[in-house]
Write an enzyme that holds these catalytic residues in place. Structure first.
Site, PDB file in Angstrom:
ATOM      1  N   THR A 186     -21.942 182.423 123.871  1.00 50.93           N
ATOM      2  CA  THR A 186     -22.184 183.179 122.643  1.00 50.93           C
ATOM      3  C   THR A 186     -20.930 183.980 122.314  1.00 50.93           C
ATOM      4  O   THR A 186     -20.549 184.890 123.049  1.00 50.93           O
ATOM      5  CB  THR A 186     -23.389 184.118 122.832  1.00 50.93           C
ATOM      6  OG1 THR A 186     -24.509 183.310 123.172  1.00 50.93           O
ATOM      7  CG2 THR A 186     -23.701 184.893 121.570  1.00 50.93           C
TER       8      THR A 186
ATOM      9  N   CYS B  69     -29.243 188.901 126.699  1.00 48.76           N
ATOM     10  CA  CYS B  69     -28.945 188.366 125.359  1.00 48.76           C
ATOM     11  C   CYS B  69     -29.288 189.329 124.225  1.00 48.76           C
ATOM     12  O   CYS B  69     -28.398 189.775 123.516  1.00 48.76           O
ATOM     13  CB  CYS B  69     -29.673 187.052 125.169  1.00 48.76           C
ATOM     14  SG  CYS B  69     -29.310 185.891 126.485  1.00 48.76           S
TER      15      CYS B  69
END
Ligand code: UGA
Length: 438
Positions: A122, A264
């Site tokens: 990410t 996350c």
């Protein structure tokens, strides 16, 4: 079938490697940590992820999955390279892409034939361009390559299932050639009609942050509704259930709780908010989501204090569950850590039990008592707090629990216990937005 190299053997790299090998590709997973690679070669996996060990062992036996520390060789022999290294949070809240940059440099130095370079990590929007320029700068033999952004949507605890049966695959590719190669990599999904979205690189990078932030927002929203339910005597589960029946809303991620944690949502919401600010704009809903979530974690401690007449000092509290969600051993930003910290700060004594995390927790909080069963953890405690919705707590024997505790007080932050049963067995309790409707 493609020859693939995955750089980074964290949970994303490992699940991707094992999954792509299961799709019939020849996959080499590479990591600089020799001890980790040796462990993987011996068939042991360093994380708790249901189904992963079996999938790895099967594909190793089928000679489609390999592990190595030789990054140069594994780059040279691959047709497609996936970057799956960590992007830890930097001090300003943004994702730190130093490891990604380092890997891009190594890829550039080792390019020998045309390859597709694909990012799974990410990374902030715009990183694709940075990666391409680093590869280019180190590509002394001037070899042709294409770049793809292919974000992952795996949930810890169900990552294998999510990989093998995804809702969609996002492929941010600059040209049709690279998109076609990625489609080949995911061939079993493609022939199964899994939606494959071809976007540009920035769109793919944005999809990842927009998806995670939206899910986080949904959780914060239902947590705020739950808090309001408590005041007006409404039941949040019925509210969420009825809301979820509306196809435009959907029932997923409407479960109230102690606030979201993990590696996350907290990190990605902060990264998106600070990324927007850097570009002189705001994503105010995401900023509020972060604040609501921090407040929700604090609220759990306030609830506990209330149950104990605002007197935590010298009280022994049993904390059930340490991981940020069930079926994982990940404690990063787990709401459990916040409540443990708060209890200890006010002079309370903490007992813990988690089905997969044992004495490791003492590395963070050396003074707490870690137990290997819920029964031991509950002995003579003044209260129990359920922090993770592991199955073992869902079906807990409340009669036995009551007999073990000094005082039968429970804070159920995951709303997994029946209010009716808690009443029946004489508990004082609290939860998140539930009422006794009987
Ligand atoms: C999340 C996303 O769900 C994945 O799609 C994404 O790929 C992943 O982040 C990532 O970016 O790598 P994960 O953090 O593993 O996955 O776990 P989730 O199941 O999303 O749960 C996150 C947190 O939200 C947990 O603390 C969980 O307890 C909480 N949660 C979740 C709620 O409080 N209520 C819900 O209804 C759902």
């Amino acid at each position: 079938m493609k020859k693939i190299t995955i750089i980074g053997t964290g949970y994303v790299g490992l699940v991707t490697g094992a999954g792509l090998a299961d799709f019939g590709n020849y996959v080499t997973c590479v990591d600089i940590k020799e001890s980790k690679i040796n462990l993987l070669k011996s068939g042991t996996i360093p994380i708790h992820e249901p189904g992963l060990e079996k999938l790895i062992q099967y594909n190793v036996r089928e000679k489609r999955l390999f592990f190595t520390t030789d990054i140069g060789k594994s780059i040279s022999q691959a047709e497609v390279i996936f970057i799956a290294v960590g992007t830890p949070e930097s001090e300003n809240g943004e994702a730190n892409i130093d490891f990604v940059k380092q890997v891009a440099k190594t890829i550039g130095e080792n390019l020998n034939i045309y390859k597709v370079i694909c990012t799974k990590s990410t990374v902030p929007i715009g990183t694709g361009k940075i990666i391409c320029s680093i590869i280019e700068a180190n590509n002394i033999r001037n070899i042709n390559f294409d770049y793809v952004s292919n974000p992952e949507f795996l949930r810890e605890g169900s990552a294998v299932k999510d990989f093998l049966l995804p809702d969609r695959v996002v492929i941010g590719a600059v040209n049709k050639k690279a998109f076609k190669i990625l489609k080949e990599v995911y061939r079993p999904l493609y022939i199964n009609e899994t939606p494959m979205l071809h976007t540009n690189i920035e769109t793919a990078e944005m999809i990842k942050y927009a998806s995670n932030s939206f899910l986080a927002l949904k959780i914060s929203y239902i947590n705020e509704i739950a808090n309001l339910c408590e005041i007006v005597g409404a039941d949040v589960h019925l509210v969420a259930k009825a809301m979820g029946k509306d196809g435009r809303i959907s029932s997923k991620f409407l479960h109230p709780g102690p606030g979201f944690g993990g590696s996350c949502f907290p990190k990605d919401t902060r990264a998106l908010a600070s990324f927007a600010k850097k570009h002189e704009t705001r994503v105010r809903l995401v900023e509020e989501t972060i604040k609501v979530n921090n407040k929700q974690k604090d609220r759990m401690f306030i609830k506990l204090k209330k149950l104990l007449d605002y007197n935590i000092a010298n009280k022994t509290i049993g904390v059930f569950g340490l991981s940020f969600k069930p079926n994982t051993d990940d404690i990063r930003e787990s709401p459990s850590l916040s409540i443990i910290k708060a209890i200890l700060k006010e002079g309370g004594i903490v007992n813990t039990y988690d089905p997969v995390i044992n004495d490791e927790i003492k590395k963070i909080y050396p003074t707490l008592n870690s137990f290997h069963s819920w029964e031991e953890c509950s002995k003579d405690v003044d209260a129990i707090v359920i922090m993770t919705d592991w199955n073992v707590f869902r079906g807990i024997d409340l009669k036995k629990l009551n007999s073990l505790m000094k005082t039968p007080i429970i804070l159920d932050t995951r709303n997994i216990l029946s209010v009716e049963k808690l009443n029946e067995f004489g508990f004082s309790y609290d939860n998140v937005g539930r009422v006794d409707i009987n």
